[in-house]
Every structure is written in C-alpha cells, then in structure tokens.
Design an enzyme around this catalytic site. Structure first.
Site, PDB file in Angstrom:
ATOM      1  N   GLU A   1      10.232  17.822 -24.259  1.00 43.41           N
ATOM      2  CA  GLU A   1       9.342  18.984 -24.419  1.00 43.41           C
ATOM      3  C   GLU A   1       8.965  19.162 -25.892  1.00 43.41           C
ATOM      4  O   GLU A   1       7.839  19.533 -26.221  1.00 43.41           O
ATOM      5  CB  GLU A   1      10.018  20.251 -23.873  1.00 43.41           C
TER       6      GLU A   1
ATOM      7  N   GLU B   1      16.035  18.033 -15.939  1.00 49.96           N
ATOM      8  CA  GLU B   1      16.597  19.369 -15.699  1.00 49.96           C
ATOM      9  C   GLU B   1      16.873  19.630 -14.225  1.00 49.96           C
ATOM     10  O   GLU B   1      17.839  20.325 -13.883  1.00 49.96           O
ATOM     11  CB  GLU B   1      15.639  20.450 -16.226  1.00 49.96           C
TER      12      GLU B   1
HETATM   13  N1  3HC Z   1      23.948  19.425 -24.058  1.00 46.03           N
HETATM   14  C1  3HC Z   1      25.237  19.433 -24.458  1.00 46.03           C
HETATM   15  N2  3HC Z   1      26.019  18.333 -24.437  1.00 46.03           N
HETATM   16  C2  3HC Z   1      25.474  17.195 -23.981  1.00 46.03           C
HETATM   17  C3  3HC Z   1      24.139  17.119 -23.540  1.00 46.03           C
HETATM   18  C4  3HC Z   1      23.345  18.297 -23.604  1.00 46.03           C
HETATM   19  N3  3HC Z   1      22.062  18.333 -23.217  1.00 46.03           N
HETATM   20  N4  3HC Z   1      23.889  15.859 -23.161  1.00 46.03           N
HETATM   21  C5  3HC Z   1      25.013  15.170 -23.352  1.00 46.03           C
HETATM   22  N5  3HC Z   1      25.973  15.965 -23.843  1.00 46.03           N
HETATM   23  C6  3HC Z   1      27.333  15.579 -24.233  1.00 46.03           C
HETATM   24  C7  3HC Z   1      28.156  15.105 -23.056  1.00 46.03           C
HETATM   25  O1  3HC Z   1      28.774  16.185 -22.394  1.00 46.03           O
HETATM   26  C8  3HC Z   1      29.152  14.192 -23.728  1.00 46.03           C
HETATM   27  O2  3HC Z   1      30.129  14.996 -24.311  1.00 46.03           O
HETATM   28  P1  3HC Z   1      31.634  14.491 -24.434  1.00 46.03           P
HETATM   29  O3  3HC Z   1      31.572  13.244 -25.250  1.00 46.03           O
HETATM   30  O4  3HC Z   1      32.331  15.638 -25.071  1.00 46.03           O
HETATM   31  O5  3HC Z   1      32.085  14.246 -23.019  1.00 46.03           O
HETATM   32  C9  3HC Z   1      28.348  13.566 -24.860  1.00 46.03           C
HETATM   33  O6  3HC Z   1      27.221  14.438 -25.065  1.00 46.03           O
HETATM   34  C10 3HC Z   1      27.818  12.182 -24.558  1.00 46.03           C
HETATM   35  O7  3HC Z   1      27.154  12.201 -23.304  1.00 46.03           O
HETATM   36  P2  3HC Z   1      27.331  11.031 -22.240  1.00 46.03           P
HETATM   37  O8  3HC Z   1      28.763  10.709 -22.067  1.00 46.03           O
HETATM   38  O9  3HC Z   1      26.561  11.438 -21.041  1.00 46.03           O
HETATM   39  O10 3HC Z   1      26.634   9.828 -23.022  1.00 46.03           O
HETATM   40  P3  3HC Z   1      25.674   8.689 -22.488  1.00 46.03           P
HETATM   41  O11 3HC Z   1      25.296   7.893 -23.654  1.00 46.03           O
HETATM   42  O12 3HC Z   1      26.245   8.041 -21.283  1.00 46.03           O
HETATM   43  O13 3HC Z   1      24.355   9.464 -21.960  1.00 46.03           O
HETATM   44  C11 3HC Z   1      22.517  10.977 -22.072  1.00 46.03           C
HETATM   45  C12 3HC Z   1      23.558  10.153 -22.857  1.00 46.03           C
HETATM   46  C13 3HC Z   1      21.615  10.038 -21.270  1.00 46.03           C
HETATM   47  C14 3HC Z   1      21.704  11.770 -23.039  1.00 46.03           C
HETATM   48  C15 3HC Z   1      23.256  11.911 -21.070  1.00 46.03           C
HETATM   49  O14 3HC Z   1      24.275  12.606 -21.771  1.00 46.03           O
HETATM   50  C16 3HC Z   1      22.394  12.928 -20.411  1.00 46.03           C
HETATM   51  O15 3HC Z   1      21.725  12.620 -19.441  1.00 46.03           O
HETATM   52  N6  3HC Z   1      22.439  14.181 -20.914  1.00 46.03           N
HETATM   53  C17 3HC Z   1      21.804  15.300 -20.270  1.00 46.03           C
HETATM   54  C18 3HC Z   1      20.334  15.285 -20.485  1.00 46.03           C
HETATM   55  C19 3HC Z   1      19.725  16.499 -19.862  1.00 46.03           C
HETATM   56  O16 3HC Z   1      20.002  16.858 -18.729  1.00 46.03           O
HETATM   57  N7  3HC Z   1      18.852  17.153 -20.624  1.00 46.03           N
HETATM   58  C20 3HC Z   1      18.246  18.353 -20.190  1.00 46.03           C
HETATM   59  C21 3HC Z   1      19.064  19.510 -20.680  1.00 46.03           C
HETATM   60  S1  3HC Z   1      18.491  21.035 -20.061  1.00 46.03           S
HETATM   61  C22 3HC Z   1      17.123  21.358 -21.002  1.00 46.03           C
HETATM   62  O17 3HC Z   1      16.742  20.613 -21.853  1.00 46.03           O
HETATM   63  C23 3HC Z   1      16.467  22.669 -20.690  1.00 46.03           C
HETATM   64  C24 3HC Z   1      15.143  22.795 -21.385  1.00 46.03           C
HETATM   65  O18 3HC Z   1      14.140  22.414 -20.477  1.00 46.03           O
HETATM   66  C25 3HC Z   1      14.887  24.187 -21.822  1.00 46.03           C
END
Ligand code: 3HC
Length: 693
Positions: free
Chosen positions: A108, A128
């Site tokens: 975004e 999301e």
């Molecule tokens: N917020 C907070 N922590 C997050 C995060 C996020 N969005 N994304 C990842 N983390 C944290 C994980 O909990 C993990 O923490 P830990 O080491 O303490 O367990 C660490 O970051 C590493 O994450 P992964 O183990 O998942 O690492 P990978 O390299 O396997 O994957 C990734 C990385 C593809 C970025 C994956 O973490 C992911 O898919 N994250 C979520 C992405 C997501 O859903 N984004 C949307 C968020 S909601 C949003 O943006 C709302 C907006 O529209 C207003």
C-alpha cells in the site's frame, strides 16, 4: 545523513532524497517507520536541493506490512493512512524501490508512490485476507486502479502474492532492476526528472476501473469462483465489497468505505483467531529447552523406506526442496509403482503449467530407487515409512542401526506407535525420533515431530529445520498413543460413534461438523478413507458399526457404499436409508434407546471432547503449549482457522462454560467426560488456555 527516527534515515544523493527504513526483521510499518516516512517526505518536500524521493528498505525485505503486534493496541499517530496521504500528495516524484516482500501495508505504501521498481526476486501481495482483514490503508482502492479489477480481486480477496515478472506485466511496477537496487532506483528517478515525466498518482487514475462502474457481474462471478474456499470466512466478502467501492465511488469515499469494512473485521473474532494463528505458527519452532544456537547436523541426502502412498509423498517433499533421496522398497514392482506415482503427480502439475517438463525430469533425477537397505550407508537422515507394525519397524531400525552412519538421524513415520520402543532397539536412541506426516504427505502442511525420551536436542533442532525446508509446519509432540492430533481425533470419533448409536442420523452429525467449518463430517470422511482401514476380516464378529459395514461389503466410496451411497464416478455422498437401518438395528441390539439429538449437543460432544483431551495432553507435557495444538488441528485436521483451533475456541466460548458442560456430560455419559485437571485449575484461577501460550 539525517536520522529521522530509530527506524528511518534520510540521505540526499544527486538531488534525490533517499528515505531508508531499517526495522528488522521484516520492516513492519510500526510507529517509528510510519513517522520516519512522514517526516522524510516532509523534509524532502521542503528542501529545495531535493528533486525526487525514493523509499527503500534495509535488511531482508521491503516492508512486510503493518505491524500486526500493534493491532488491538491504542493507535499511535501518524496512522498509516495519514502517512500515505502525505506520500500521495507529494509534489515531487516518489518511488518505492522493492526487494523481498512488499506485502500488505508495504505494498500500500508502494502504491501510494508515483513510481515503483523491484528486483526480479521481489514479491508483491496484499495478504491481509489471510489475517481475517482487508488492506486498510487504501490498497483496495489503489490496486484495482493499477492492475484492473479481476487481478485486484484475486490479490485482495484470495491474498496470494505475485512475482516481479508478473508485477511488471500487469503494471504494478514500472521497471525491473537487475543489478544494485539503490543504484537502479536512482537511475530510474534521474530519467523521470530528465524527461520531466508527470507524477503518476494512482488515486487520480480511473482508467482501469471506469468501464466496470455499475457492473455487478464481474463481482458476482468472482464471488462464485471463490465460494467453496471462502466458506465460513467473513473477510473475503468485505474485500470484494471494498473493491466494488473502488469501482463505484469517488476515491475519497471509497477510502472511507474501505476503513469501515476494515474496522468491522478488525473488531470481530475471526480476525483475532487468524492473527493468533499467524503468530502461533511461528511459535511452534520455539522449544523452551532448545536454544536457537543448538548445534545442528548437516542434512543433504535422505533415505526413505517404503514407496507407498506415504513414502512417495514424503520423497516428493524432500525432492521439491532439493534433497537427494534414496527410496528403498522390497520388490522391484513396488518400487516401479511408487516411482510411477511420483512421476504422474509431477506430470499432472506440469500439465497445469505449474512446472516445466525439464523440472519434472530434474526432480525425478534426484530420486534413486533401490531394493537394498545397504544403499542407505551414506545418507544423513532416514525416514522409515512402512505400515504400522511394531515388529516390522523394530526389525528395520535394527538393520538401519548397523548400516547407517553413526550420526545419521533415524526417523519413523508413525501415527500411533511408541517411538521410545523403536529407539530402544538401536544403539543410538538419541538419533531416533518420529516424523508423523499427514496424508497426502506432499500436500498436507502438518508434520508432528515426535520427541523420544532420549532424542538429542541437536537431532530435534535439525529435524525442525528440515521440516521448515520441506515447507511443513513442524510441531513437536511427546510420545503417547496417537501423539497430540490422533489422540484428540479418537475422542471425536468415539463421540460421533455414540451419537449415531443413540439415534442421530449420520447426515445430521456430518452436517453439524461441516457447518462448524470442517471440510467434511466424520462419516463422509470415513467413507473417503475406506471403512476397511483398520478392519480385520479374520476377527470381524459384527461387534462394531465398522464391522457390520465391512462385513456387508460397504467399504466406503471405493465400493459404492458405506455410510452413504455413491453413483459410479461421482464422489457426492447420497443419504442411504439402508445404512441408517443397519446402524439402527445394530444400536437396538446393543440396547440403545433411540432419541432425537439436538445439533447443539452434537457440536458440543464432538468439539468439547477434543478440548478436554487437548487439556490432558498439555497436562502431560505431550504438547509444548496450547497454540501448538491449535496449529496441529488447523493444518492436519481441517479445523477452520477463523475459529483459531480447539484451545483458542475454548477460551472464546469461555473455559468455565466448557467445564460446566464437561461436568454435565460426565454425569450423563460417564468417566470419559471427567474434566481435565488443567481445565479445573485454569477456571479456578480465572484463566484460559491463552495464559499458557
Ligand atoms: N508484523 C509484525 N511482525 C511480523 C510481521 C508483521 N506484519 N510479519 C512478520 N513478522 C514477524 C514474524 O512474527 C516473525 O517473528 P519471530 O521471528 O519473532 O517469530 C518474523 O517477523 C519473521 O517472520 P517469518 O518467520 O514469517 O519470516 P519469513 O521470512 O518466513 O516470511 C514474510 C516473511 C513473508 C514477510 C512473512 O512474515 C509474512 O507473510 N508476514 C505477514 C505479512 C502480512 O500479512 N502483511 C499484512 C499485515 S496487515 C496490514 O498490513 C494491514 C494494512 O493493510 C493496514
């Protein structure tokens, strides 16, 4: 260099303001990042030296989204929406330079810039919906304006990311940067300045959405296309409504609609459950007595014993992750059949265009078939996947012990058996553990890693790493009959069996479980698996429902009848009065009085029995934490993720309520319903399972 906040800096280079974000591990858009971007834009706009602005990230990725940990906390200004308004309104050209994953709020942010470039390995997505939400910072309004409605609907309401090549094709990025990203981004911006290109404000570009204004067909057909997968989930429908708003309303009104739809989801239980599951999945790898720096073994070559359904599926997992696999069978025909099935599976994937013919060949070339266990002398890990027979498994492990390298991990793929007993026949029980894959092993994400009494920390840590490499969610469990998942499953099976004996038609039980959110009910599932699994014709004496069904040749789907009837070539279960009569006659003989049973009782008996057993599993230390059990049920048994797993669900309805029902059932149905001491304790202390995570 100006330090904007602890997570962002501003550097001016060749007239370009470079806002650099550094908020490990994934540059989530927490407060210091949001403020950093807002201040960086503000300062760059005010500074006459600066002609253009770049946002770039340090570390492994561009921003992976909003900071999910901040959700539910009091908001801290500036909100992401406000920051993106500042970005959108910048009078100087802005660019997002993307590597890693531009996800959620990250994408975004990029969409609020005038230009975007990315490296070839970058990924772009709005996931999301997988957290039970929708993109709440303009993503549902901007993405359709950039990539068109159909693509945007897929990316927003299904949530799967796209790669850089596709992003370029659909116009999500302006250019691919092959070399250094920062250098490429600066060069791109120099071109923009030199050519005096107009600012491409996404919010003002209606070209790709105008034609569909007032056209509901495109949305209705999309709704139909995802109906099966989206069943029970609230978020996909809100995502669609938000995209509809993008098409039908002016940008500002669309944003407001998006905000309302987002808040509706954010305040609901489904998103809370899905966000819980996101963190729970990452928590499973953290075992209290196994520190991060536990030494690990180097695993390159893997041996698999048994080329049947399980062995073949397990082999595919390893091959897909680039491991060399030696596949052992007892007869050439079994080996040929097993290898043939693997090849066929890959060919099917290739025929769908998801893999090239060369890739199929290269994966097959990683597998060496053999009839000799001696060929396992040089492998680093063995997974035995023969059928469930303790004597046979012990015999295999004795042989493996004499053949394999001293530091090879020896794993048994078992669903129930005592891993300690198997380990005891070897001279290296510390190298033995269980790996319980779920069928079909190449598809199901769950892997129960069974820690034996003597399994070493290093062997366990290595197996968890391997689990991650082969893309499984590996959950550590202790030794007991059925481990965590199947031990709980047996309770539900017991209750559903009693329910039909007491008079509930199988269709009613199945419907209640299906409506709860499982992919199918227990009887449809039983017909699918085959009634004869676990049936012994030699000892069969019409003493259980399974026995009377099997004796009558009703083996499930494969024989055209089981609990239901099936038409040839059709998997749809058709209610069968004959089967119901057989059950009813059997129940009468057993002395059951038929009664009407409410849907509510069916639900509670099938679900609370799981919860009670889950609590006992925790008491005994078979599972590390309640959320691990939830991850097992979501990934191995089809528990609806929007209900968070049985332990989360218990907290949701109130553990005191659950306890009350358990006590009532103990009175009505006996000892099996005795509440777990842990539940009594937690209720006594006013706590829930969440307090143990
Ligand atoms: N917020 C907070 N922590 C997050 C995060 C996020 N969005 N994304 C990842 N983390 C944290 C994980 O909990 C993990 O923490 P830990 O080491 O303490 O367990 C660490 O970051 C590493 O994450 P992964 O183990 O998942 O690492 P990978 O390299 O396997 O994957 C990734 C990385 C593809 C970025 C994956 O973490 C992911 O898919 N994250 C979520 C992405 C997501 O859903 N984004 C949307 C968020 S909601 C949003 O943006 C709302 C907006 O529209 C207003």
């Amino acid at each position: 260099m100006i330090q904007l906040t602890e997570a962002a800096t501003l550097t001016i280079q060749e007239g370009i303001g470079i806002i650099s974000i550094n908020n490990p591990p994934v540059n989530a858009l927490g407060f210091p990042v949001r403020k950093g971007i807002a201040d960086g834009i503000d300062q760059s706009v005010k500074d006459d030296q600066v002609k253009a602005i770049i946002i770039i990230c340090e570390g492994r990725t561009f921003c992976a989204g909003a900071d999910i940990k901040e959700f539910g906390q009091p908001p801290k200004d500036p909100g992401l929406g406000d920051v993106l308004e500042v970005l959108d309104a910048s009078p100087k050209p802005t660019l997002a330079a993307i590597h890693g994953t531009a996800f959620g709020g990250g994408l975004e942010t990029a969409l609020s810039c005038h230009f975007r470039v990315g490296i070839p390995s970058a990924k772009f997505g709005l996931p999301e919906v997988k957290l039970g939400l929708l993109p709440g910072a303009g993503g549902t309004q901007r993405l359709p304006r950039v990539v068109g409605i159909e693509k945007a609907l897929k990316m927003i309401a299904i949530g799967n990311p796209i790669g850089a090549a596709e992003a370029l094709k659909v116009g999500l990025i302006d250019e691919l940067v092959e070399g250094d990203l920062k250098e490429g981004a600066i060069n791109f911006m120099k071109k923009v300045l030199a050519e005096n290109r107009p600012l491409k404000k996404v919010s003002e570009n209606n070209e790709k959405i105008e034609a569909d204004r007032g056209n509901s067909e495109v949305f209705d057909s999309f709704r139909k296309s995802i109906a099966r997968k989206a069943r029970g989930f609230d978020a996909p429908e809100n995502c669609i409504k938000a995209v509809e708003a993008a098409v039908n309303l002016p940008f500002a009104e669309g944003l407001e609609r998006e905000r309302n739809l987002f808040m509706e989801l954010m305040q609901g239980n489904q998103s809370a459950a899905q966000r819980y599951a996101f963190f729970a999945e990452r928590q499973v790898a953290k075992i209290p007595d196994i520190p991060k720096d536990t030494p690990q073994l180097d695993i390159k070559k893997v041996g698999i014993i048994g080329a049947g359904t399980m062995g073949g599926g397990i082999a595919m997992n390893f091959v897909n992750a680039g491991f060399q696999v030696t596949l052992v069978e007892t007869k050439q025909e079994f080996l040929d059949r097993g290898l043939g099935v693997i090849k066929k599976n890959y060919d099917i994937t290739a025929s769908k265009g998801k893999m090239s013919a060369e890739e199929v060949e290269s994966r097959m070339s990683l597998i060496t078939g053999t009839l000799s266990m001696e060929d396992l002398a040089d492998v680093d890990m063995v997974i035995e996947a023969v059928y469930e027979n303790m004597d046979l498994k012990k015999e295999i492990f004795k042989k493996l012990d004499s053949i394999c390298k001293a530091d090879a991990i020896l794993a048994t793929n078992t669903s129930y058996l005592d891993v300690n007993e198997i380990a005891a026949v070897t001279s290296r029980p510390e190298f033995v553990l269980g790996t319980h894959f779920f069928s079909p092993a190449n598809v199901m994400r769950l892997l129960e890693v069974v820690r034996g009494e003597k399994t070493s920390k290093s062997v366990l840590a290595t197996t968890l790493t391997i689990g991650k490499k082969i893309k499984k969610v590996a959950v550590v469990v202790g030794v007991c009959h059925g481990f965590a998942g199947n031990r709980m499953f047996a309770q539900r099976a017991r209750e559903s069996n009693f329910l039909v004996l007491e008079g509930a038609p199988v269709e009613q039980v199945d419907k209640v479980i299906y409506d709860f959110g499982f992919p199918m009910g227990p009887y449809v599932l039983r017909d699918l698996i085959g009634m004869d699994v676990g049936w012994n014709p030699k000892t069969s004496s019409s003493s259980t429902i399974q026995e009377i069904m099997c004796e009558a040749g009703r083996l499930g789907q494969k024989s055209g009848s089981g609990f239901y009837k099936y038409e040839v070539g059709n998997r749809t279960p058709i209610p069968d009065p004959e089967a119901l009569q057989m059950i009813s006659d059997f129940a009468a003989k057993q002395g059951y009085d038929k009664r009407e049973i409410s849907d509510d009782e069916i639900k509670k008996r099938c679900i609370y029995s799981l919860i009670n057993e889950g609590a006992k599993i925790l008491e005994e230390g078979i599972a590390v934490r309640p959320s691990d059990i939830d991850i097992i049920w979501i990934n191995g048994y089809g528990w609806p993720v929007y209900l968070g797993g049985p332990m989360f669900y218990a907290d949701l309805i109130g553990l005191d309520q659950v306890l009350e029902t358990l006590k009532e059932y103990e009175g009505r149905f006996g000892e099996v319903w005795k509440p777990a001491a842990l539940i009594e304790k937690l209720v006594g202390e006013g706590k829930g399972f969440k307090d143990l995570n």
